[in-house]
Write an enzyme that holds these catalytic residues in place. Sequence first.
Site, short mmCIF file in Angstrom:
data_model
loop_
_atom_site.label_atom_id
_atom_site.label_comp_id
_atom_site.label_asym_id
_atom_site.label_seq_id
_atom_site.Cartn_x
_atom_site.Cartn_y
_atom_site.Cartn_z
N ASP A 11 0.86 -1.19 0.00
CA ASP A 11 0.00 0.00 0.00
C ASP A 11 0.89 1.23 0.00
O ASP A 11 1.98 1.24 0.59
CB ASP A 11 -0.91 0.02 1.23
CG ASP A 11 -1.99 -1.06 1.16
OD1 ASP A 11 -2.34 -1.47 0.03
OD2 ASP A 11 -2.47 -1.49 2.22
N ASP A 23 -7.12 -1.54 -4.41
CA ASP A 23 -8.21 -1.20 -3.49
C ASP A 23 -9.15 -0.17 -4.11
O ASP A 23 -10.38 -0.27 -3.98
CB ASP A 23 -7.64 -0.64 -2.18
CG ASP A 23 -6.78 -1.66 -1.45
OD1 ASP A 23 -7.04 -2.87 -1.61
OD2 ASP A 23 -5.87 -1.24 -0.72
#
Length: 223
Positions: free
Chosen positions: A182, A196
């Site tokens: 991330d 995401d």
Amino acid sequence: MAEAERIIGTPDIPEAAGDGPEQSGPDSEETAAAEQDGQRPGSEPDGAAEAEAEAEAGSAGKGKRKIAVLFAVAVVAYALDLISKMIVVAKLEHHEPIELVGEWLRLSAIRNAGAAFGFGEAFTIIFTCIAAAVIVVIARLARKLYSLPWAIALGLLLGGALGNLTDRLFRSPGVFEGAVVDFIAPKGFAVFNLADSAIVCGGILIVLLSFRGLDPDGTVHKD
């Protein structure tokens, strides 16, 4: 006597049984018209059969195009996620965060063992299985797909699920337990990635389509 018979003549012999005059009427005229067109009585006209066949072929063609859109969107979403993570691991991991919009939006590389936005780090294997199940369901649903918006939405879901599943399978600490990369860090919010984002956008689009009553097969229903 012979001369008399010659003058009177021999009477005509009647036609054999079954060779009588042809019947006339609506049925015989319909039969004759059908035979002239090369069809048997009661059969479906060639034009209607051809129109039905063309309609089926057109429907199948539209379905194939929607499937192509689904996989094209999925490939683009997956490629963008994969490339961005490769750049982040190579250039940003173990470095200071990069501020894009002051403190409101930064790029900061982290490893996430949980679900999207860092939730549920203790259930990595479960989330991996869920991602794999989502991919299978989307692939099966694609066979009945005739709606362009649904194709885009499912393509985003498929690309995002594949992006995070790739991390689960091939990144450390191991297969089915890999940590997702991330790097998008808004202020006061969890850090996430492009996969995401694709999943969330696809999910929102599906909710909107459901509220409008549009089904994946292109039909519209109103409750």
